[in-house]
Scaffold this motif. Sequence first.
Motif, PDB file in Angstrom:
ATOM      1  N   ILE A  38     -25.564   1.162  26.603  1.00 10.43           N
ATOM      2  CA  ILE A  38     -24.946   2.171  27.478  1.00 10.43           C
ATOM      3  C   ILE A  38     -26.003   3.036  28.167  1.00 10.43           C
ATOM      4  N   GLY A  39     -27.267   2.675  28.018  1.00  6.95           N
ATOM      5  CA  GLY A  39     -28.368   3.409  28.644  1.00  6.95           C
ATOM      6  C   GLY A  39     -29.231   4.117  27.622  1.00  6.95           C
ATOM      7  N   LYS A  40     -30.088   5.023  28.104  1.00  3.77           N
ATOM      8  CA  LYS A  40     -30.966   5.791  27.218  1.00  3.77           C
ATOM      9  C   LYS A  40     -30.173   6.939  26.600  1.00  3.77           C
ATOM     10  N   VAL A  41     -30.232   7.018  25.259  1.00  2.00           N
ATOM     11  CA  VAL A  41     -29.509   8.055  24.528  1.00  2.00           C
ATOM     12  C   VAL A  41     -30.413   8.653  23.454  1.00  2.00           C
ATOM     13  N   LEU A  42     -30.005   9.792  22.922  1.00  2.00           N
ATOM     14  CA  LEU A  42     -30.751  10.403  21.819  1.00  2.00           C
ATOM     15  C   LEU A  42     -30.623   9.544  20.576  1.00  2.00           C
ATOM     16  N   VAL A  43     -31.749   9.407  19.861  1.00  4.91           N
ATOM     17  CA  VAL A  43     -31.766   8.660  18.609  1.00  4.91           C
ATOM     18  C   VAL A  43     -32.542   9.453  17.560  1.00  4.91           C
ATOM     19  N   GLY A  44     -32.209   9.195  16.315  1.00  2.00           N
ATOM     20  CA  GLY A  44     -32.894   9.807  15.187  1.00  2.00           C
ATOM     21  C   GLY A  44     -33.777   8.785  14.504  1.00  2.00           C
ATOM     22  N   GLU A  45     -33.948   8.960  13.207  1.00  2.00           N
ATOM     23  CA  GLU A  45     -34.790   8.067  12.411  1.00  2.00           C
ATOM     24  C   GLU A  45     -34.331   6.620  12.552  1.00  2.00           C
ATOM     25  N   GLY A  46     -35.291   5.719  12.640  1.00  2.00           N
ATOM     26  CA  GLY A  46     -34.991   4.295  12.740  1.00  2.00           C
ATOM     27  C   GLY A  46     -34.367   3.899  14.074  1.00  2.00           C
ATOM     28  N   GLY A  47     -34.363   4.795  15.052  1.00  2.09           N
ATOM     29  CA  GLY A  47     -33.800   4.482  16.354  1.00  2.09           C
ATOM     30  C   GLY A  47     -32.285   4.466  16.387  1.00  2.09           C
ATOM     31  N   ARG A  48     -31.668   5.068  15.371  1.00  2.15           N
ATOM     32  CA  ARG A  48     -30.202   5.076  15.309  1.00  2.15           C
ATOM     33  C   ARG A  48     -29.628   6.134  16.245  1.00  2.15           C
ATOM     34  N   THR A  49     -28.568   5.757  16.945  1.00  7.59           N
ATOM     35  CA  THR A  49     -27.917   6.605  17.936  1.00  7.59           C
ATOM     36  C   THR A  49     -27.387   7.891  17.312  1.00  7.59           C
ATOM     37  N   LEU A  50     -27.552   8.993  18.047  1.00  3.97           N
ATOM     38  CA  LEU A  50     -27.005  10.284  17.651  1.00  3.97           C
ATOM     39  C   LEU A  50     -25.818  10.619  18.547  1.00  3.97           C
ATOM     40  N   TYR A  51     -24.777  11.175  17.943  1.00  2.00           N
ATOM     41  CA  TYR A  51     -23.516  11.441  18.631  1.00  2.00           C
ATOM     42  C   TYR A  51     -23.165  12.919  18.588  1.00  2.00           C
ATOM     43  N   LEU A  52     -22.336  13.326  19.573  1.00  2.00           N
ATOM     44  CA  LEU A  52     -21.707  14.646  19.539  1.00  2.00           C
ATOM     45  C   LEU A  52     -20.220  14.443  19.244  1.00  2.00           C
ATOM     46  N   PHE A  53     -19.596  15.485  18.681  1.00  2.00           N
ATOM     47  CA  PHE A  53     -18.187  15.481  18.307  1.00  2.00           C
ATOM     48  C   PHE A  53     -17.496  16.533  19.169  1.00  2.00           C
ATOM     49  N   GLU A  54     -16.537  16.124  19.983  1.00  2.00           N
ATOM     50  CA  GLU A  54     -15.917  17.058  20.921  1.00  2.00           C
ATOM     51  C   GLU A  54     -15.110  18.168  20.244  1.00  2.00           C
ATOM     52  N   LYS A  55     -14.851  18.036  18.970  1.00  2.00           N
ATOM     53  CA  LYS A  55     -14.126  19.085  18.236  1.00  2.00           C
ATOM     54  C   LYS A  55     -15.043  20.259  17.881  1.00  2.00           C
ATOM     55  N   ASP A  56     -16.356  20.013  17.855  1.00  2.00           N
ATOM     56  CA  ASP A  56     -17.317  21.077  17.541  1.00  2.00           C
ATOM     57  C   ASP A  56     -17.323  22.115  18.661  1.00  2.00           C
ATOM     58  N   LYS A  57     -17.290  23.376  18.289  1.00  2.00           N
ATOM     59  CA  LYS A  57     -17.287  24.466  19.269  1.00  2.00           C
ATOM     60  C   LYS A  57     -18.310  25.521  18.879  1.00  2.00           C
ATOM     61  N   GLY A  58     -18.916  26.143  19.877  1.00  2.00           N
ATOM     62  CA  GLY A  58     -19.848  27.242  19.640  1.00  2.00           C
ATOM     63  C   GLY A  58     -21.067  26.858  18.827  1.00  2.00           C
ATOM     64  N   GLY A  59     -21.486  25.595  18.916  1.00  2.00           N
ATOM     65  CA  GLY A  59     -22.662  25.147  18.181  1.00  2.00           C
ATOM     66  C   GLY A  59     -22.436  24.933  16.697  1.00  2.00           C
ATOM     67  N   LYS A  60     -21.183  25.032  16.233  1.00  2.00           N
ATOM     68  CA  LYS A  60     -20.855  24.869  14.813  1.00  2.00           C
ATOM     69  C   LYS A  60     -20.170  23.534  14.570  1.00  2.00           C
ATOM     70  N   SER A  61     -20.486  22.910  13.442  1.00  2.00           N
ATOM     71  CA  SER A  61     -19.887  21.645  13.076  1.00  2.00           C
ATOM     72  C   SER A  61     -18.453  21.829  12.573  1.00  2.00           C
ATOM     73  N   SER A  62     -17.583  20.931  13.010  1.00  2.00           N
ATOM     74  CA  SER A  62     -16.201  20.872  12.526  1.00  2.00           C
ATOM     75  C   SER A  62     -16.000  19.638  11.658  1.00  2.00           C
ATOM     76  N   CYS A  63     -17.076  18.983  11.288  1.00  2.00           N
ATOM     77  CA  CYS A  63     -17.020  17.714  10.557  1.00  2.00           C
ATOM     78  C   CYS A  63     -17.589  17.892   9.159  1.00  2.00           C
ATOM     79  N   SER A  64     -16.710  17.789   8.153  1.00  2.00           N
ATOM     80  CA  SER A  64     -17.150  17.862   6.759  1.00  2.00           C
ATOM     81  C   SER A  64     -16.277  16.927   5.926  1.00  2.00           C
ATOM     82  N   GLY A  65     -16.575  16.814   4.658  1.00  2.00           N
ATOM     83  CA  GLY A  65     -15.789  15.958   3.767  1.00  2.00           C
ATOM     84  C   GLY A  65     -15.790  14.509   4.238  1.00  2.00           C
ATOM     85  N   PRO A  66     -14.599  13.883   4.314  1.00  2.00           N
ATOM     86  CA  PRO A  66     -14.526  12.477   4.743  1.00  2.00           C
ATOM     87  C   PRO A  66     -15.120  12.263   6.138  1.00  2.00           C
ATOM     88  N   CYS A  67     -14.990  13.241   7.016  1.00  2.00           N
ATOM     89  CA  CYS A  67     -15.582  13.128   8.356  1.00  2.00           C
ATOM     90  C   CYS A  67     -17.099  12.974   8.239  1.00  2.00           C
TER      91      CYS A  67
END
Length: 175
Positions: free
Chosen positions: A67-96
């Motif tokens: 899909i083109g050039k994207v942000l990656v972390g360790e090992g070249g693995r793709t990094l994602y954003l979650f549209e539910k996150d607001k104000g720079g805070k994570s909304s993803c915990s537990g099973p997420c």
Amino acid sequence: MRKLLHAGVLALGVFAAGCGAGDGSATEPMVANQVNASPTSPGTPASSSPSAPSGTRAEVRLGDTKIGKVLVGEGGRTLYLFEKDKGGKSSCSGPCAQAWPPYLTNGKPKAGKGVKEQLLGTTKRDDGTTQVTYNHYPLYYFIKDTKAGETTGQDLNSFGADWYAVGADGKKVHS
């Protein structure tokens, strides 16, 4: 519809895995350099508040994907954003966070070539760990991405919102 169904099956599987015998085999949020930061490996034994090894700083780079050039972390693995996150805070915990391991760091993250250092930051998670942000979006791996350049989490609706790979401009990448 297919992606939504896939996300539902994934969520059910993660939920079922989280209801196991408590043997510590559930995937925890990943720390930079933790077992090569593989989001499919539990790494160190599970704890109530995983922490980054002393001095470990995450590095965010640009990587090539279908899909083109994207942000990656360790090992070249793709990094994602979650549209539910607001104000720079994570909304993803537990099973997420088991399906979408947060990209954690100890200290200020490093900007690799092509990454805008001024867009890098961090946010404190509810468990006290420090998660890398880019353009105020907390960053995550996807557990199904096991190799550099994979983007199987792209445009996936999971845990109440959509997930997208992130471009160098700090915006979601449209596939």
